[in-house]
Design an enzyme around this catalytic site. Sequence first.
Site, short mmCIF file in Angstrom:
data_model
loop_
_atom_site.label_atom_id
_atom_site.label_comp_id
_atom_site.label_asym_id
_atom_site.label_seq_id
_atom_site.Cartn_x
_atom_site.Cartn_y
_atom_site.Cartn_z
CD GLU A 30 10.33 -5.10 49.07
OE1 GLU A 30 9.84 -5.47 48.22
OE2 GLU A 30 11.39 -5.60 49.40
CD GLU B 288 12.40 -9.34 51.99
OE1 GLU B 288 12.61 -9.66 50.75
OE2 GLU B 288 11.49 -8.96 52.46
#
Length: 387
Positions: A132, A243
């Site tokens: 991220e 995720e």
Amino acid sequence: MRAIAGYLAVSALAMTASAQNYLGFSTGSTKIDGSAKVQADYEAEFTAAQNLIGAPGVFNAARLYTNIQGGSNTDPIEAFAAAIATNTSLLLGIWCSGTTTIQPELTALQAGLTKYGSKLAKLVIGISIGSEDLYRNSVTGVKNKAGVGADPDVIVGFINDYRTAFKSSLLKDVPVGHVDTWNVFPNATNKGVIDAVDWIGLDEYPYYQSGQGNTIDNAANLFKTAFDAAKAAVGDKPLWVTETGWPYTGMTWDQAVPSVANAKAYWDSVGCAMLFNKVPTFWYDLEDDNAGNNESFAITDSLSTKARFNLTCPPPGVVSSSSSAASSTSSATKGSSGTKTSSVSKATGTGTSTSAAATSTTTTNAGAVLNLSIGTIVGVVAFACLL
Ligand SMILES: *[C@@H]1O[C@H](CO)[C@@H](O)[C@H](O)[C@H]1NC(C)=O
Ligand SMILES: *[C@@H]1O[C@H](CO)[C@@H](O)[C@H](O)[C@H]1NC(C)=O
Ligand SMILES: *[C@@H]1O[C@H](CO)[C@@H](O)[C@H](O)[C@H]1NC(C)=O
Ligand SMILES: *[C@@H]1O[C@H](CO)[C@@H](O)[C@H](O)[C@H]1NC(C)=O
Ligand SMILES: CC(=O)N[C@H]1CO[C@H](CO)[C@@H](O)[C@@H]1O
């Protein structure tokens, strides 16, 4: 074969014969009290994951965020030993945000290989250079104070550093990837990262998509839209889901209500219908390891093999009941110690559960922003906006 391709049943994409659709959980390096997990903690997690009652397959893979054991500078993470003891496949991670070098990560990984050799190497199914980082530096990430990220040229440099260092190692055939939120992939400025990797990992949480109709009943639509957009951006490269999940307790985000029933509805409508045994999937998560996160995503309580809800997938076409009208709870403060997440705007955005590691003195930026101690990782909810 190391090559792995995933696809969504709902997408018109062929799965290669070599595809192996791993089932696992993303797991941070700290416990809920902030202390570093040790081998026994990882072993308990991995054992529980493999023995979940009614699971739609064996959850015998785990995604890590760092190679470095918490509290150390370059010691190999004790998850390595736990994975060997429990025959758990590993998706490794190298923490890349807020640093100018990943050398401590590479040193820890090399130390693990030196110590465990092929016993470790044969379990490694991939390695992600970063998590991220591009989101945190995106317009939305900055707006949402998501923390220090890394620019695409930095990530590409780290990918090259890793490839150079391990090109003759036991990991030479392990596919190299990068994990990020879906909305960074269509951003042309980030294309160099996609070009530099073998696969892409997608973190996606419809729950946090405020302003976009984020009811539980619309969650599968939001997920599919995000997955398809990311897939279109990454082209032929395999797209893994690194995720996703729905909290059972925490804040109501716009129309998204946390509840056990909704966590079950999300498991069924996204996990069962689109992901499990179709796409390599790392669910978020098995147990809570993030004191700073108001939302709790853990599908088990205290690593019980009996999950909070029935893990067995319903027969195709059977829609499980959700409870989008359920009242929210705000009891999930979990002893939050004032991390940056508490100041994140809830007005916009999809959240992604991220983790931060301070891997060297130069990474204390990440630690400062998230107020973590050096060498630790905790999952922290950051927030990205779907544009
Ligand atoms: C370890 O797990 C793999 C599947 O991931 C399986 O093929 C293999 O037989 C297992 N090895 C042992 C010793 O149980
Ligand atoms: C596109 O990506 C670049 C590089 O990661 C980033 O600086 C920029 O903010 C991104 N654009 C948007 C709209 O987020
Ligand atoms: C769990 O769900 C499956 C599929 O819907 C169902 O067959 C099974 O009876 C359920 N188990 C329990 C304990 O409710
Ligand atoms: C976390 O929960 C507390 C108590 O409900 C609330 O005051 C705080 O704003 C929440 N933080 C975030 C980031 O939503
Ligand atoms: C901004 C902030 O909350 N800083 C805190 C970070 O954590 C240390 C203790 O670990 C506190 O002393 C700081 O005040």
